[in-house]
Design an enzyme around this catalytic site. Structure first.
Site, PDB file in Angstrom:
ATOM      1  N   CYS A 190       0.866  -1.179   0.000  1.00 24.60           N
ATOM      2  CA  CYS A 190       0.000   0.000   0.000  1.00 24.60           C
ATOM      3  C   CYS A 190       0.900   1.225   0.000  1.00 24.60           C
ATOM      4  CB  CYS A 190      -0.896  -0.008   1.243  1.00 24.60           C
ATOM      5  SG  CYS A 190      -1.847   1.518   1.495  1.00 24.60           S
ATOM      6  N   CYS A 204      -0.642   3.913  -6.395  1.00 30.71           N
ATOM      7  CA  CYS A 204      -1.572   3.230  -5.481  1.00 30.71           C
ATOM      8  C   CYS A 204      -1.684   1.808  -5.998  1.00 30.71           C
ATOM      9  CB  CYS A 204      -2.937   3.914  -5.476  1.00 30.71           C
ATOM     10  SG  CYS A 204      -4.216   2.994  -4.565  1.00 30.71           S
TER      11      CYS A 204
END
Length: 262
Positions: A75, A189
């Site tokens: 992440c 992302c």
């Protein structure tokens, strides 16, 4: 090292599957646990203080429970905010996820790079530092696109996601100053590579890159002399809240055979 000791992948949702997939391609016999902190989803809209507190504490409990050989923060938002705290808290190797600005600079001919991430990621000083170190001669255009995170989650849950919706979420980056000259886009992302097909259709003149393959190579390097089971095993996916039920049917393609909520 126990051959059955897993690799732990961690994200707020399904985005880390874009890191798990290339890792499984390099290490097909590696056992793994994938944890989706969907109780805290979406990280990109949370404050830095929330993430800096939540992620190390949760990962500490997960390491105690599953005894992994290595943890991967799959992440970008959690990595750019909490990676140092996690490494200080855990007594095992921790691999983070950072925007692929260096390879983007190597590819860009126009010297204009788009960085597409969450709102939290694109405002981090970490991005400034990467740009200064590896892309000092480039213009960096950033855009936080939280709608893309939701669209990626919806796509993995089997819902219809249109190119029009993906284009609308990312278009402000190209409407910004110098945005019309972007030739390389960084998917900052881990959710966004799950929408690569739609992004390529929406913006056909842009080369999109992400950090997944590089992270996989790093994991392979760090575990290069360690034993693995002789045969591939089904992985485990752990949620911190009840997941969308249609999502469970799509996990088999990622080698996941067991899903549970803690």
């Amino acid at each position: 090292m126990d051959a059955n000791s897993p690799i732990l992948f961690f994200d707020s949702g399904v985005g880390g599957l874009s890191v798990l997939e290339p890792t499984r391609a390099l290490l097909p016999n590696a056992p793994f646990i994938y944890v989706a902190d969907n109780a805290g989803y979406p990280y990109g809209k949370r404050s830095e203080a929330e993430i800096a507190s939540r992620v190390p504490a949760l990962l500490g409990r997960l390491v105690e429970r599953f005894h992994p050989r290595l943890a991967v923060i799959a992440c970008n938002t959690a990595s750019t905010i909490a990676l140092d705290q996690v490494r200080s808290a855990l007594d095992l190797p921790v691999v983070g996820t950072v925007p692929a600005i260096k390879p983007a600079a190597e590819l860009s001919k126009n010297r204009v790079i788009g960085v597409l991430g969450t709102e939290a990621t694109v405002r981090q000083p970490y991005v400034d530092n990467l740009a200064a170190e590896f892309a000092a001669d480039c213009t960096i255009v950033r855009h936080g696109a939280p709608d893309l995170v939701d669209l990626a989650e919806a796509k993995l849950a089997g819902e219809d996601v249109t190119v029009k919706a993906v284009r609308a979420a990312a278009q402000p980056m190209f409407d910004a100053e110098a945005g019309d000259r972007i030739d390389v886009g960084v998917l900052a992302c881990t959710h966004f590579p799950l929408l690569l097909s739609e992004l390529e259709q929406a913006f056909p003149g842009v080369t999109w890159i992400d950090g997944g393959p590089g992270i996989a190579r790093r994991i392979a390097y760090l575990t290069r002399e360690q034993p693995w089971p002789s045969e591939p095993e089904e992985g485990i996916m752990v949620f911190t809240a009840e997941p969308r039920s249609p999502l469970l049917g799509t996990l088999a393609q990622y080698g996941i055979g067991d899903a549970r909520t803690i």
